[in-house]
Write a protein that holds these residues in place. Structure first.
Motif, PDB file in Angstrom:
ATOM      1  N   PHE A   9       0.807  -1.221   0.000  1.00 24.07           N
ATOM      2  CA  PHE A   9       0.000   0.000   0.000  1.00 24.07           C
ATOM      3  C   PHE A   9       0.842   1.273   0.000  1.00 24.07           C
ATOM      4  N   GLY A  10       2.152   1.132   0.141  1.00 21.25           N
ATOM      5  CA  GLY A  10       3.042   2.287   0.041  1.00 21.25           C
ATOM      6  C   GLY A  10       3.135   3.071   1.330  1.00 21.25           C
ATOM      7  N   ALA A  11       2.013   3.466   1.880  1.00 21.53           N
ATOM      8  CA  ALA A  11       1.974   4.238   3.125  1.00 21.53           C
ATOM      9  C   ALA A  11       0.816   3.726   3.962  1.00 21.53           C
ATOM     10  N   VAL A  12       1.131   3.323   5.204  1.00 23.64           N
ATOM     11  CA  VAL A  12       0.122   2.771   6.097  1.00 23.64           C
ATOM     12  C   VAL A  12       0.196   3.499   7.431  1.00 23.64           C
ATOM     13  N   SER A  13      -0.938   3.856   7.974  1.00 25.08           N
ATOM     14  CA  SER A  13      -0.972   4.478   9.293  1.00 25.08           C
ATOM     15  C   SER A  13      -0.449   3.515  10.347  1.00 25.08           C
TER      16      SER A  13
ATOM     17  N   ARG B  65       5.204  11.819   9.976  1.00 23.65           N
ATOM     18  CA  ARG B  65       4.054  12.411  10.659  1.00 23.65           C
ATOM     19  C   ARG B  65       3.213  13.162   9.641  1.00 23.65           C
ATOM     20  N   ALA B  66       1.917  12.984   9.747  1.00 22.12           N
ATOM     21  CA  ALA B  66       0.979  13.656   8.852  1.00 22.12           C
ATOM     22  C   ALA B  66      -0.119  14.299   9.682  1.00 22.12           C
ATOM     23  N   THR B  67      -0.939  15.094   9.031  1.00 24.40           N
ATOM     24  CA  THR B  67      -2.029  15.795   9.706  1.00 24.40           C
ATOM     25  C   THR B  67      -3.350  15.403   9.071  1.00 24.40           C
ATOM     26  N   GLY B  68      -4.312  15.050   9.903  1.00 28.30           N
ATOM     27  CA  GLY B  68      -5.626  14.656   9.419  1.00 28.30           C
ATOM     28  C   GLY B  68      -6.474  15.850   9.040  1.00 28.30           C
ATOM     29  N   PRO B  69      -7.690  15.598   8.522  1.00 26.21           N
ATOM     30  CA  PRO B  69      -8.577  16.678   8.064  1.00 26.21           C
ATOM     31  C   PRO B  69      -8.901  17.704   9.143  1.00 26.21           C
ATOM     32  N   LYS B  70      -8.930  17.280  10.411  1.00 26.27           N
ATOM     33  CA  LYS B  70      -9.260  18.194  11.503  1.00 26.27           C
ATOM     34  C   LYS B  70      -8.016  18.772  12.169  1.00 26.27           C
ATOM     35  N   GLY B  71      -6.865  18.567  11.553  1.00 23.47           N
ATOM     36  CA  GLY B  71      -5.626  19.099  12.110  1.00 23.47           C
ATOM     37  C   GLY B  71      -4.962  18.204  13.123  1.00 23.47           C
ATOM     38  N   ASN B  72      -5.500  17.000  13.346  1.00 21.90           N
ATOM     39  CA  ASN B  72      -4.908  16.081  14.307  1.00 21.90           C
ATOM     40  C   ASN B  72      -3.750  15.317  13.674  1.00 21.90           C
ATOM     41  N   PRO B  73      -2.622  15.200  14.364  1.00 27.48           N
ATOM     42  CA  PRO B  73      -1.474  14.494  13.793  1.00 27.48           C
ATOM     43  C   PRO B  73      -1.622  12.986  13.919  1.00 27.48           C
ATOM     44  N   PHE B  74      -1.024  12.262  12.990  1.00 29.13           N
ATOM     45  CA  PHE B  74      -0.942  10.811  13.100  1.00 29.13           C
ATOM     46  C   PHE B  74       0.315  10.349  12.377  1.00 29.13           C
ATOM     47  N   LYS B  75       0.698   9.095  12.621  1.00 27.26           N
ATOM     48  CA  LYS B  75       1.954   8.567  12.104  1.00 27.26           C
ATOM     49  C   LYS B  75       1.711   7.640  10.916  1.00 27.26           C
ATOM     50  N   ILE B  76       2.643   7.701   9.964  1.00 29.89           N
ATOM     51  CA  ILE B  76       2.593   6.864   8.770  1.00 29.89           C
ATOM     52  C   ILE B  76       3.900   6.097   8.649  1.00 29.89           C
ATOM     53  N   LEU B  77       3.810   4.845   8.222  1.00 33.79           N
ATOM     54  CA  LEU B  77       4.982   4.012   7.991  1.00 33.79           C
ATOM     55  C   LEU B  77       5.136   3.751   6.499  1.00 33.79           C
ATOM     56  N   SER B  78       6.378   3.799   6.019  1.00 33.13           N
ATOM     57  CA  SER B  78       6.673   3.459   4.631  1.00 33.13           C
ATOM     58  C   SER B  78       7.986   2.690   4.581  1.00 33.13           C
ATOM     59  N   LEU B  79       8.238   2.002   3.475  1.00 30.64           N
ATOM     60  CA  LEU B  79       9.459   1.221   3.324  1.00 30.64           C
ATOM     61  C   LEU B  79      10.592   2.061   2.745  1.00 30.64           C
ATOM     62  N   THR B  80      11.804   1.715   3.115  1.00 33.30           N
ATOM     63  CA  THR B  80      13.000   2.214   2.443  1.00 33.30           C
ATOM     64  C   THR B  80      13.303   1.274   1.275  1.00 33.30           C
TER      65      THR B  80
ATOM     66  N   ARG C 254       6.691  -1.249  -3.098  1.00 33.02           N
ATOM     67  CA  ARG C 254       7.307   0.016  -3.479  1.00 33.02           C
ATOM     68  C   ARG C 254       7.513   0.943  -2.293  1.00 33.02           C
ATOM     69  N   THR C 255       8.298   1.971  -2.558  1.00 31.38           N
ATOM     70  CA  THR C 255       8.370   3.116  -1.659  1.00 31.38           C
ATOM     71  C   THR C 255       7.473   4.197  -2.267  1.00 31.38           C
ATOM     72  N   PRO C 256       6.682   4.871  -1.467  1.00 33.27           N
ATOM     73  CA  PRO C 256       5.704   5.798  -2.025  1.00 33.27           C
ATOM     74  C   PRO C 256       6.284   7.182  -2.279  1.00 33.27           C
ATOM     75  N   ARG C 257       5.562   7.918  -3.101  1.00 36.49           N
ATOM     76  CA  ARG C 257       5.809   9.355  -3.192  1.00 36.49           C
ATOM     77  C   ARG C 257       4.908   9.994  -2.151  1.00 36.49           C
ATOM     78  N   MET C 258       5.509  10.412  -1.026  1.00 35.29           N
ATOM     79  CA  MET C 258       4.715  10.900   0.099  1.00 35.29           C
ATOM     80  C   MET C 258       4.027  12.214  -0.263  1.00 35.29           C
ATOM     81  N   ARG C 259       2.711  12.239  -0.074  1.00 35.34           N
ATOM     82  CA  ARG C 259       1.908  13.415  -0.405  1.00 35.34           C
ATOM     83  C   ARG C 259       1.151  13.852   0.844  1.00 35.34           C
ATOM     84  N   PRO C 260       1.692  14.816   1.581  1.00 36.68           N
ATOM     85  CA  PRO C 260       1.068  15.207   2.850  1.00 36.68           C
ATOM     86  C   PRO C 260      -0.409  15.569   2.721  1.00 36.68           C
ATOM     87  N   ALA C 261      -0.782  16.253   1.643  1.00 35.36           N
ATOM     88  CA  ALA C 261      -2.168  16.683   1.488  1.00 35.36           C
ATOM     89  C   ALA C 261      -3.111  15.510   1.266  1.00 35.36           C
TER      90      ALA C 261
END
Length: 294
Positions: free
Chosen positions: A56-60, A93-108, A131-138
């Motif tokens: 999935f490239g990026a998983v919470s 670290r990413a930010t959810g729709p309400k501004g709450n932070p959460f963590k994401i894991l990805s592979l090297t 794969r390794t993802p192209r991280m898109r914060p938005a």
């Protein structure tokens, strides 16, 4: 979003027990969680978790903890720290729709090599993309919701005796169609390219709308049922800002619709699409941040 180094494992000591029988090795809460989770070994849980991140490239972090480690924080933290030390995984670290932070894991890149070997041992299709993802914060909230939606579909398939063999994300599907049609266009022109596009779309199990436009899902699950027959599930994660015609078209095409948030769930219900598949995919930023993420 930035990478991070391994954190110390916060592992508080268990309070004194009044039970005269000796507790088994390990943290008491962890032992209780192990019993609730069944007999899957820690090694198998880690293998499944690494494969999930690669597919999935990026998983919470929290979604992975709930899916692969029974929601147990200390077991998850130790596994993630081990992967980080080995150079397989990065934490962001990413930010959810309400501004709450959460963590994401990805592979090297090293993690990709490891996860590919694990996927092969677990019987996944050799063509499965890791794969390794192209991280898109938005888009982090939507991207990680795809994993939650596929979790639901994977469980539904497992309950029917089916086994997931491969997962394709929308980018892979779009790339396959574009490559095939463009190669034909360069040699034989646009009409031949359109015919090839329709052929490859049919081969991939992707529907067309009334105008001939391809309807791409967020993810496509390929599976084998208990009788050895193959099938596909096209999974779509809808947001509250989705347009009604697009949702209706994908629902009519048989997509499994999942709502990313209460606004999307309300939209699906209003359109008469609020079945079990239209339930709210409650995300990591919507829950108590102290309960799992360490």
């Amino acid at each position: 979003m930035f990478g991070r180094t391994a954190e110390p494992d916060p592992h508080p000591a268990a309070p004194p027990s009044r039970n005269s029988q000796r507790l088994r090795d390990g943290h008491r809460r962890e032992y209780a969680a192990r019993r609730a989770r069944g007999s899957i070994s820690h090694q198998d849980r880690c293998a499944g978790a690494l494969t999930d991140i690669g597919v999935f490239g990026a998983v919470s972090y929290r979604d992975l903890a709930e899916e692969r480690f029974g929601g147990h924080p200390h077991t998850t933290r130790r596994a993630v720290n081990t992967w980080i030390r080995k150079g397989w995984v990065q934490e962001h670290r990413a930010t959810g729709p309400k501004g709450n932070p959460f963590k994401i894991l990805s592979l090297t890149q090293r993690g990709v090599i490891k996860a590919r070997k694990i996927a092969a041992r677990r019987g996944m299709d050799p063509a499965q993309r890791i794969r390794t993802p192209r991280m898109r914060p938005a888009e982090a909230g939507h991207d990680t919701a795809i994993y939650r939606a596929c979790r639901k579909e994977r469980q539904r398939l497992a309950d029917q005796g089916a086994t997931v063999r491969r997962v394709r994300l929308d980018a892979e599907l779009k790339s396959a169609v574009a490559r095939a049609s463009e190669a034909v266009r360069l040699k034989h022109g646009r009409r031949a390219a359109d015919a090839e596009r329709r052929r490859i779309v049919g081969e991939l199990g992707l529907p067309l709308d009334d105008t001939g436009k391809v309807l791409y899902p967020d993810a496509q699950i390929e599976y084998e049922d208990a009788e050895g027959r193959t099938g596909r599930v096209n999974v779509e994660v809808s947001s509250g800002n989705y347009r009604e015609p697009a949702l209706r078209a994908k629902a009519a095409a048989g997509f499994a619709l999942h709502a990313n948030g209460p606004a999307a769930a309300g939209l699906l219900r209003r359109l008469g699409l609020g079945s079990d598949n239209g339930s709210w995919l409650k995300g990591p930023a919507d829950r108590d941040p102290a309960s799992v993420e360490l």
